[in-house]
Scaffold this motif. Structure first.
Motif, PDB file in Angstrom:
ATOM      1  N   PRO A   1       0.846  -1.198   0.000  1.00  0.00           N
ATOM      2  CA  PRO A   1       0.000   0.000   0.000  1.00  0.00           C
ATOM      3  C   PRO A   1       0.877   1.243   0.000  1.00  0.00           C
ATOM      4  O   PRO A   1       2.069   1.173   0.325  1.00  0.00           O
ATOM      5  CB  PRO A   1      -0.788  -0.134   1.310  1.00  0.00           C
ATOM      6  CG  PRO A   1       0.039  -1.003   2.183  1.00  0.00           C
ATOM      7  CD  PRO A   1       0.776  -1.945   1.268  1.00  0.00           C
ATOM      8  N   ALA A   2       0.293   2.359  -0.365  1.00  0.00           N
ATOM      9  CA  ALA A   2       1.047   3.627  -0.405  1.00  0.00           C
ATOM     10  C   ALA A   2       1.211   4.128   1.029  1.00  0.00           C
ATOM     11  O   ALA A   2       0.498   5.031   1.479  1.00  0.00           O
ATOM     12  CB  ALA A   2       0.315   4.647  -1.263  1.00  0.00           C
ATOM     13  N   ASN A   3       2.173   3.554   1.743  1.00  0.00           N
ATOM     14  CA  ASN A   3       2.322   3.827   3.169  1.00  0.00           C
ATOM     15  C   ASN A   3       2.698   5.276   3.466  1.00  0.00           C
ATOM     16  O   ASN A   3       2.134   5.903   4.356  1.00  0.00           O
ATOM     17  CB  ASN A   3       3.370   2.877   3.763  1.00  0.00           C
ATOM     18  CG  ASN A   3       2.887   1.448   3.798  1.00  0.00           C
ATOM     19  OD1 ASN A   3       1.926   1.128   4.475  1.00  0.00           O
ATOM     20  ND2 ASN A   3       3.554   0.576   3.058  1.00  0.00           N
ATOM     21  N   PHE A   4       3.661   5.806   2.738  1.00  0.00           N
ATOM     22  CA  PHE A   4       4.086   7.193   2.973  1.00  0.00           C
ATOM     23  C   PHE A   4       2.929   8.156   2.723  1.00  0.00           C
ATOM     24  O   PHE A   4       2.599   8.997   3.568  1.00  0.00           O
ATOM     25  CB  PHE A   4       5.274   7.541   2.083  1.00  0.00           C
ATOM     26  CG  PHE A   4       5.666   8.993   2.132  1.00  0.00           C
ATOM     27  CD1 PHE A   4       6.524   9.462   3.109  1.00  0.00           C
ATOM     28  CD2 PHE A   4       5.166   9.902   1.203  1.00  0.00           C
ATOM     29  CE1 PHE A   4       6.885  10.808   3.165  1.00  0.00           C
ATOM     30  CE2 PHE A   4       5.510  11.242   1.253  1.00  0.00           C
ATOM     31  CZ  PHE A   4       6.376  11.695   2.236  1.00  0.00           C
ATOM     32  N   TYR A   5       2.308   8.031   1.564  1.00  0.00           N
ATOM     33  CA  TYR A   5       1.254   8.966   1.191  1.00  0.00           C
ATOM     34  C   TYR A   5       0.017   8.776   2.062  1.00  0.00           C
ATOM     35  O   TYR A   5      -0.659   9.749   2.420  1.00  0.00           O
ATOM     36  CB  TYR A   5       0.921   8.805  -0.294  1.00  0.00           C
ATOM     37  CG  TYR A   5       2.110   9.106  -1.174  1.00  0.00           C
ATOM     38  CD1 TYR A   5       2.501  10.421  -1.422  1.00  0.00           C
ATOM     39  CD2 TYR A   5       2.877   8.080  -1.708  1.00  0.00           C
ATOM     40  CE1 TYR A   5       3.619  10.700  -2.192  1.00  0.00           C
ATOM     41  CE2 TYR A   5       4.003   8.353  -2.489  1.00  0.00           C
ATOM     42  CZ  TYR A   5       4.362   9.665  -2.728  1.00  0.00           C
ATOM     43  OH  TYR A   5       5.467   9.940  -3.485  1.00  0.00           O
TER      44      TYR A   5
ATOM     45  N   ARG B   1       9.888  -4.170 -10.654  1.00  0.00           N
ATOM     46  CA  ARG B   1       8.834  -3.174 -10.519  1.00  0.00           C
ATOM     47  C   ARG B   1       8.455  -3.006  -9.052  1.00  0.00           C
ATOM     48  O   ARG B   1       8.336  -3.980  -8.321  1.00  0.00           O
ATOM     49  CB  ARG B   1       7.579  -3.582 -11.305  1.00  0.00           C
ATOM     50  CG  ARG B   1       7.713  -3.432 -12.802  1.00  0.00           C
ATOM     51  CD  ARG B   1       6.404  -3.734 -13.508  1.00  0.00           C
ATOM     52  NE  ARG B   1       6.530  -3.577 -14.948  1.00  0.00           N
ATOM     53  CZ  ARG B   1       5.557  -3.850 -15.816  1.00  0.00           C
ATOM     54  NH1 ARG B   1       4.386  -4.314 -15.369  1.00  0.00           N
ATOM     55  NH2 ARG B   1       5.749  -3.671 -17.095  1.00  0.00           N
ATOM     56  N   LYS B   2       8.273  -1.758  -8.668  1.00  0.00           N
ATOM     57  CA  LYS B   2       7.756  -1.435  -7.338  1.00  0.00           C
ATOM     58  C   LYS B   2       6.366  -0.847  -7.521  1.00  0.00           C
ATOM     59  O   LYS B   2       6.210   0.223  -8.111  1.00  0.00           O
ATOM     60  CB  LYS B   2       8.677  -0.443  -6.632  1.00  0.00           C
ATOM     61  CG  LYS B   2       8.163   0.017  -5.279  1.00  0.00           C
ATOM     62  CD  LYS B   2       9.092   1.048  -4.668  1.00  0.00           C
ATOM     63  CE  LYS B   2       8.560   1.571  -3.346  1.00  0.00           C
ATOM     64  NZ  LYS B   2       9.446   2.588  -2.752  1.00  0.00           N
ATOM     65  N   VAL B   3       5.361  -1.545  -7.020  1.00  0.00           N
ATOM     66  CA  VAL B   3       3.972  -1.131  -7.197  1.00  0.00           C
ATOM     67  C   VAL B   3       3.411  -0.694  -5.848  1.00  0.00           C
ATOM     68  O   VAL B   3       3.523  -1.424  -4.859  1.00  0.00           O
ATOM     69  CB  VAL B   3       3.122  -2.274  -7.775  1.00  0.00           C
ATOM     70  CG1 VAL B   3       1.669  -1.849  -7.907  1.00  0.00           C
ATOM     71  CG2 VAL B   3       3.679  -2.724  -9.127  1.00  0.00           C
ATOM     72  N   GLU B   4       2.819   0.493  -5.815  1.00  0.00           N
ATOM     73  CA  GLU B   4       2.139   0.972  -4.618  1.00  0.00           C
ATOM     74  C   GLU B   4       0.670   1.176  -4.947  1.00  0.00           C
ATOM     75  O   GLU B   4       0.341   1.848  -5.927  1.00  0.00           O
ATOM     76  CB  GLU B   4       2.749   2.287  -4.121  1.00  0.00           C
ATOM     77  CG  GLU B   4       4.114   2.135  -3.471  1.00  0.00           C
ATOM     78  CD  GLU B   4       4.538   3.396  -2.731  1.00  0.00           C
ATOM     79  OE1 GLU B   4       3.952   4.467  -2.981  1.00  0.00           O
ATOM     80  OE2 GLU B   4       5.456   3.305  -1.898  1.00  0.00           O
ATOM     81  N   LEU B   5      -0.190   0.602  -4.132  1.00  0.00           N
ATOM     82  CA  LEU B   5      -1.628   0.741  -4.335  1.00  0.00           C
ATOM     83  C   LEU B   5      -2.170   1.825  -3.421  1.00  0.00           C
ATOM     84  O   LEU B   5      -1.823   1.893  -2.236  1.00  0.00           O
ATOM     85  CB  LEU B   5      -2.332  -0.583  -4.056  1.00  0.00           C
ATOM     86  CG  LEU B   5      -1.885  -1.766  -4.934  1.00  0.00           C
ATOM     87  CD1 LEU B   5      -2.722  -3.001  -4.616  1.00  0.00           C
ATOM     88  CD2 LEU B   5      -1.998  -1.428  -6.411  1.00  0.00           C
ATOM     89  N   ALA B   6      -3.021   2.661  -3.969  1.00  0.00           N
ATOM     90  CA  ALA B   6      -3.567   3.791  -3.217  1.00  0.00           C
ATOM     91  C   ALA B   6      -4.364   3.319  -2.005  1.00  0.00           C
ATOM     92  O   ALA B   6      -4.976   2.245  -2.017  1.00  0.00           O
ATOM     93  CB  ALA B   6      -4.457   4.638  -4.126  1.00  0.00           C
ATOM     94  N   VAL B   7      -4.316   4.107  -0.957  1.00  0.00           N
ATOM     95  CA  VAL B   7      -5.170   3.891   0.206  1.00  0.00           C
ATOM     96  C   VAL B   7      -6.129   5.073   0.282  1.00  0.00           C
ATOM     97  O   VAL B   7      -5.840   6.148  -0.250  1.00  0.00           O
ATOM     98  CB  VAL B   7      -4.347   3.772   1.505  1.00  0.00           C
ATOM     99  CG1 VAL B   7      -3.408   2.586   1.428  1.00  0.00           C
ATOM    100  CG2 VAL B   7      -3.543   5.042   1.769  1.00  0.00           C
ATOM    101  N   ARG B   8      -7.265   4.858   0.931  1.00  0.00           N
ATOM    102  CA  ARG B   8      -8.238   5.955   0.985  1.00  0.00           C
ATOM    103  C   ARG B   8      -8.712   6.187   2.411  1.00  0.00           C
ATOM    104  O   ARG B   8      -8.745   5.261   3.234  1.00  0.00           O
ATOM    105  CB  ARG B   8      -9.421   5.692   0.059  1.00  0.00           C
ATOM    106  CG  ARG B   8     -10.356   4.591   0.499  1.00  0.00           C
ATOM    107  CD  ARG B   8     -11.556   4.479  -0.429  1.00  0.00           C
ATOM    108  NE  ARG B   8     -12.510   3.476   0.035  1.00  0.00           N
ATOM    109  CZ  ARG B   8     -13.480   3.726   0.891  1.00  0.00           C
ATOM    110  NH1 ARG B   8     -13.621   4.939   1.406  1.00  0.00           N
ATOM    111  NH2 ARG B   8     -14.317   2.772   1.265  1.00  0.00           N
ATOM    112  N   LEU B   9      -9.088   7.406   2.668  1.00  0.00           N
ATOM    113  CA  LEU B   9      -9.569   7.785   3.983  1.00  0.00           C
ATOM    114  C   LEU B   9     -10.965   7.239   4.220  1.00  0.00           C
ATOM    115  O   LEU B   9     -11.853   7.392   3.369  1.00  0.00           O
ATOM    116  CB  LEU B   9      -9.579   9.312   4.102  1.00  0.00           C
ATOM    117  CG  LEU B   9     -10.092   9.904   5.408  1.00  0.00           C
ATOM    118  CD1 LEU B   9      -9.124   9.626   6.544  1.00  0.00           C
ATOM    119  CD2 LEU B   9     -10.314  11.411   5.260  1.00  0.00           C
TER     120      LEU B   9
END
Length: 354
Positions: free
Chosen positions: A169-173, A326-334
């Motif tokens: 998951p997109a941990n930083f963002y 490849r490094k894939v990050e999946l968006a997380v949502r509030l």
């Protein structure tokens, strides 16, 4: 929908828009990569043809009995994060089934995972690839995996050297967005509770620090012991000690929802109201988040999608061993719960209501 629908040459973004799928899915279909359902594949090809996109004729991919092994930390799979890894495993299994492959999960003690243990597992399973689920492998294991050429995907992992394919998951963002949500509500003294030293969790710490530094917010990072048997209990005890110090913190962003549950317990024990007196923000959107009173505000991680994406990366790696990682990050949502609300001016100025 015809070619006349566009006044220029069609692009993959056009196909994706009309087909209701991602550009990545369109790219995979047009490249005849495995891991796409027949219905989606047919729909993308049909729309591409209608738009006048030059579709090269390719044979339909044939299912392969691809065997792969998923190594999962026993302490995570059987502990409080078990449901998190169940979701990832479900995504891996589903993608394997759709591709005619076989997924073989194995519990391991990640802290002591050795090359000899992995070799034995590969020998017993005859697996063509390995998923490291929630595992940051030691250097000697990384070296062996790299030298052996064994297709390897880090799942819910982040390889800092980018030698291996990885998806997370997109941990930083996500952490930055969660912290910004607290700041937007008026909080200026914010705690961050964390525990693990994994690369993925350090990204959440970085996201918290990036958001608070930009806003000039007072912070404290609370590092819980990795050996704590119950995360929520450890978080509760740490929070109770902080409340006794009475330093005016008005909010906490937690590494995961289980920590947030412990924070909520401590705040309630001190006769403070959530979110009027103190705000709590979680991460992961585990089932416990919907059971708290009030409902926990958190960041949702699509765990099944992580597993699915990891399986697609494995298929690509097996088909093209020399491809760049490849490094894939999946968006997380509030997920808007009820544990964060706008502070009054008095609280925002740093006074913790009694």
């Amino acid at each position: 929908m015809t070619r006349a629908s566009l006044s220029r040459r069609p692009r993959q973004t056009d196909i994706a828009r009309f087909a209701g799928v991602s550009v990545s899915t369109v790219s995979r279909v047009l490249a005849n990569e495995p891991g796409i359902s027949t219905n989606v594949r047919d729909q993308v090809i049909r729309i591409a043809s209608e738009l006048g996109y030059n579709v090269r004729p390719v044979p339909s991919p044939q299912p392969q009995n691809q065997r792969s092994v998923a190594l999962i930390p026993v302490d995570q799979a059987t502990g409080g994060l078990g449901v998190f890894y169940e979701g990832i495993l479900s995504g891996l299994r589903g993608a394997a089934a759709r591709s005619g492959g076989t997924l073989l999960p194995r519990l391991v003690r990640s802290a002591s995972l050795k090359v000899s243990e992995l070799k034995q597992t590969l020998s017993e399973t005859e697996a063509a690839g390995v998923f490291l689920v929630g595992i940051d492998p030691p250097d000697d294991l990384c070296d062996w995996l790299s030298d052996s050429g064994l297709p390897t995907v880090w799942v819910n992992g982040n390889d800092p050297s980018l030698q291996f394919d990885c998806v997370s998951p997109a941990n930083f963002y996500g952490a930055r967005l969660a912290t910004q949500h607290l700041i937007a509500a008026g909080h200026r003294r914010i705690l961050h509770f964390t525990m693990s030293h994994r690369h993925t969790i350090r990204e959440r710490v970085r996201g918290f620090e990036a958001a608070t530094a930009k806003a000039g917010v007072a912070t404290r990072i609370v590092q819980l012991p990795a050996t704590a048997p119950r995360t929520s209990t450890a978080a509760c005890e740490a929070m109770e000690a902080i409340l006794l110090e009475d330093e005016g913190f008005t909010a906490a962003f937690c590494m995961n929802d289980m920590m947030a549950v412990g924070i909520m317990e401590a705040v309630t024990n001190h006769h403070l109201s959530i979110p009027q007196d103190f705000a709590v923000m979680g991460f992961d959107d585990l089932p416990c988040a919907s059971m708290t009173t009030p409902r926990l505000t958190t960041m949702q991680v699509d765990r099944e999608a992580i597993g699915q994406e990891a399986y697609y990366l494995m298929q690509r790696r097996i088909a093209d061993p020399g491809a760049d990682p490849r490094k894939v990050e999946l968006a997380v949502r509030l997920v808007e719960g009820a544990t964060v609300q706008a502070l009054s001016k008095t609280s925002a100025d740093g006074e913790l209501p009694a």
